[in-house]
Design a protein around this motif. Structure first.
Motif, PDB file in Angstrom:
ATOM      1  N   LYS A  80       0.809  -1.219   0.000  1.00  0.00           N
ATOM      2  CA  LYS A  80       0.000   0.000   0.000  1.00  0.00           C
ATOM      3  C   LYS A  80       0.848   1.277   0.000  1.00  0.00           C
ATOM      4  O   LYS A  80       0.462   2.290  -0.597  1.00  0.00           O
ATOM      5  CB  LYS A  80      -0.930   0.016   1.214  1.00  0.00           C
ATOM      6  CG  LYS A  80      -1.856   1.239   1.264  1.00  0.00           C
ATOM      7  CD  LYS A  80      -2.826   1.165   2.428  1.00  0.00           C
ATOM      8  CE  LYS A  80      -3.714   2.396   2.497  1.00  0.00           C
ATOM      9  NZ  LYS A  80      -4.555   2.565   1.290  1.00  0.00           N
ATOM     10  N   LYS A 209      -7.183  -1.582   0.725  1.00  0.00           N
ATOM     11  CA  LYS A 209      -7.796  -1.387   2.034  1.00  0.00           C
ATOM     12  C   LYS A 209      -7.237  -2.433   2.991  1.00  0.00           C
ATOM     13  O   LYS A 209      -7.374  -3.633   2.768  1.00  0.00           O
ATOM     14  CB  LYS A 209      -9.318  -1.515   1.940  1.00  0.00           C
ATOM     15  CG  LYS A 209     -10.028  -1.234   3.260  1.00  0.00           C
ATOM     16  CD  LYS A 209     -11.547  -1.321   3.103  1.00  0.00           C
ATOM     17  CE  LYS A 209     -12.245  -1.044   4.435  1.00  0.00           C
ATOM     18  NZ  LYS A 209     -13.725  -1.138   4.298  1.00  0.00           N
ATOM     19  N   ASN A 211      -6.684  -4.892   5.950  1.00  0.00           N
ATOM     20  CA  ASN A 211      -7.413  -5.723   6.911  1.00  0.00           C
ATOM     21  C   ASN A 211      -6.510  -5.902   8.135  1.00  0.00           C
ATOM     22  O   ASN A 211      -5.493  -6.585   8.072  1.00  0.00           O
ATOM     23  CB  ASN A 211      -7.747  -7.073   6.275  1.00  0.00           C
ATOM     24  CG  ASN A 211      -8.395  -8.037   7.259  1.00  0.00           C
ATOM     25  OD1 ASN A 211      -8.788  -7.653   8.358  1.00  0.00           O
ATOM     26  ND2 ASN A 211      -8.498  -9.298   6.865  1.00  0.00           N
TER      27      ASN A 211
END
Length: 628
Positions: A80, A209, A211
């Motif tokens: 990310k 996104k 987790n």
């Protein structure tokens, strides 16, 4: 990068700051851990009343426990976020952890030091996915094996120097504890300074996104990795190496003390020769693989791990010295050099085993998911090492001696290797091909980089010998589906090799029209899947050394599936025992001598609409020249 020197990467900004950042991380880990293990082994009573052998296996287990818990999250972070900034944050964390450890050293608080062990495990967990996902973003594919080799060499040299320095500093009187406490903080700061020079390395999936649930993300991560079978099995094979290494290295402190009757300098010597072996094996991969990802080295490495693990057991049983010795005294003992040689060779074959596996994962994995795949591998590595620590403790409690643990590990390695290479026979196929071109022949390739790293294409080549496919297979950076005469396909021994490589047997229409049509269907399916397919358009081996006329099969293939066609030419095989030339085949091979030269030349890709049999034969003839 020049293909003659992988070390030129160390002069380039895209590699050097990152290399030194990871080097000092590995170096500091091992200064700290080895100092702690050494003080507990040789001065245990002043620190704890716990069983020393239990601590020697518990502490490495606690270091890798965070890999199980946090790797899934670390992989997401590395995919990310931009990697150079993430590396700098990790180095700041290292400085904080080493400050906590310094407080433990200065106050003789063992559990504070163990807390720092867990902290360094978290540090390495976060950095791991960054480490191996960074390389494919900054290096070309023909640099990956060399880059991985240097990283592995640097890691194990860092481990070696850290182990040596940690073992030497901590027993230095009267300032050993203080030197370790201050030195580890200083090394962490040096690593942070180098991290500031790492170039911008964009996030692979910035919209990811995260987790934060490590359990569900770990399950999802491993499930995703299992979908890519070659990558997942490479991950398993990699994790097995860390199981093997964890068991062997965890025994070295007590092995040196109780079986070799050496002081801490003998322990340092064992670590030194093992680490030098791994570094040498990692660097040899670049030369032995010919600057490509050569998975044929993996079985070679596995064989060496078992052979020299077995010999380490035999050498240990044959070691007879019972008097206390230092390093100088140990090397004078009967059998000591054999033990050291075994440790070097276990390390060397370990390097040959692990570097190609990293390259397989990096090149065959979805780039957008690479960091998470590396994180999944780290989870598996951690689980395997935790199990290794438990297995070692159980074996010790069951009465096994340390040399017997070496024997059990060598036998287990042989069984695991047989399983992996049976499930993924591509490793054995490439091993056989690699052995052939490094023992009987000396192969020179011209413009091998014209074979595409990805995407469908048809390779066409002249047909000189029964081993043409093996030579081409060994030169290619990726698997090839070969189309070959069904009679050659059935030759004993070679038949197993060709079936394992998923070769496609074909027959003339007059002889077996059903087999021919089935072959064209299989070729079309392979090309649709993005595979490389290689055909020999002559349709039969040459019996004179000169090329036979190219048949029309290639035109039928590219009309059905329009893909680039890449001409290739083999030279130097004619007259060997593998050809149909006149005379006794063994006499011919004897006259040629060992490592006889041959060449594979690769031409420019030809568009499907130009790929007529006549044009392709002209191209192959020009590539071959007069040399048969």
């Amino acid at each position: 990068m020049s293909k003659s020197s992988q070390f030129s990467l160390l002069r380039q900004r895209r590699f050097a700051p990152f290399f030194w950042t990871q080097f000092f991380g590995a170096f500091n880990d091992n200064v700290f851990k080895t100092a702690l293990l050494t003080i507990l082994t040789y001065e245990a009573l002043s620190w704890t009343s716990m069983d020393v052998s239990l601590l020697n296996n518990l502490i490495p287990g606690l270091f890798i426990l965070p890999f199980v818990v946090f790797s899934a999250t670390a992989g997401q972070l590395a995919d990310k976020f931009e990697k150079s900034r993430l590396a700098r944050y990790v180095k700041v964390l290292e400085i904080i952890i080493m400050a906590i450890a310094a407080a433990g050293w200065m106050t003789h608080t063992l559990w504070l030091l163990i807390l720092a062990v867990v902290g360094m495990g978290i540090h390495s967990t976060i950095f791991g996915p960054v480490k191996y996902a960074y390389l494919p973003q900054q290096l070309r594919q023909d640099e990956l094996v060399g880059g991985n080799g240097i990283i592995e060499m640097g890691t194990f040299v860092g481990i070696l120097l850290g182990e040596v320095l940690g073992a030497v500093l901590v027993v230095h009187k009267p300032w050993g504890i203080e030197l370790v406490a201050g030195g580890t903080v200083a090394i962490a700061i040096v690593g942070w300074l180098f991290s500031r020079g790492i170039p911008l390395t964009p996030a692979a999936e910035p919209g990811l996104k995260i987790n934060w649930n490590p359990v569900t993300e770990t399950v999802r991560n491993l499930g995703f990795s299992r979908k890519n079978r070659p990558v997942f099995l490479a991950m398993l094979a990699n994790s097995w190496f860390w199981f093997y290494g964890a068991i062997v290295l965890a025994q070295f402190p007590l092995y040196a003390k109780n079986y070799l009757h050496g002081d801490h300098s003998v322990f340092v010597l064992l670590l030194t020769v093992f680490s030098l072996g791994v570094g040498a094996g990692s660097l040899l991969c670049e030369r032995l693989s010919g600057h490509k990802v050569e998975i044929g080295l993996v079985p070679f490495g596995a064989i060496g791990l078992s052979v020299f693990g077995l010999d380490l057991f035999l050498a240990s049983v044959g070691y007879t010295n019972t008097t206390a010795v230092d390093m100088a005294g140990f090397v004078q003992q009967h059998g000591s050099w054999r033990i050291l040689f075994d440790c070097v060779m276990i390390g060397l074959f370990g390097g040959l085993y692990i570097v190609p596996l990293f390259a397989v994962i990096q090149t065959r994995c979805d780039r957008r998911h690479l960091s998470r795949t590396i994180a999944g591998m780290n989870i598996m590595n951690a689980l395997f090492m935790v199990v290794a620590a438990l297995v070692a403790m159980v074996l010790l409690q069951s009465g096994f001696t340390i040399p017997q643990i070496f024997l059990v590990t060598a036998i287990l390695n042989a069984l695991v290797a047989l399983y992996i290479f049976t499930v993924v026979p591509e490793y054995l196929v490439r091993f056989v091909a690699w052995i052939l071109i490094h023992t009987i022949h000396r192969v020179h390739t011209v413009d091998r980089d014209r074979i595409p790293d990805e995407g469908a294409a048809v390779l066409v080549c002249n047909h000189v010998s029964y081993v043409d496919a093996i030579v081409i297979m060994a030169a290619s950076p990726r698997p090839i589906r070969f189309v070959m005469d069904h009679r050659i396909f059935k030759i004993p021994v070679l038949a197993w090799l060709f079936k394992t490589a998923k070769a496609i047997p074909i027959a003339p229409a007059k002889e077996n029209p059903q087999l021919m049509e089935r072959a064209f269907d299989q070729i079309a399916a392979a090309l649709e899947d993005g595979d490389l397919v290689c055909i020999f358009p002559e349709g039969k081996l040459t019996s004179t050394g000169e090329m036979n006329e190219f048949r029309g099969g290639i035109k039928k293939i590219v009309e059905r599936t329009p893909v680039p066609v890449i001409p290739m030419a083999l030279s130097g095989l004619w007259g060997s025992m593998w050809t149909r030339s006149a005379g006794n085949p063994f006499q011919r091979s004897f006259k040629r001598g060992p490592l006889s030269a041959l060449q594979l030349a690769v031409g420019e890709p030809v568009a499907a609409e130009q790929a007529t049999p006549e044009y392709l034969q002209q191209q192959v003839q020009a590539l071959r020249g007069a040399w048969q």
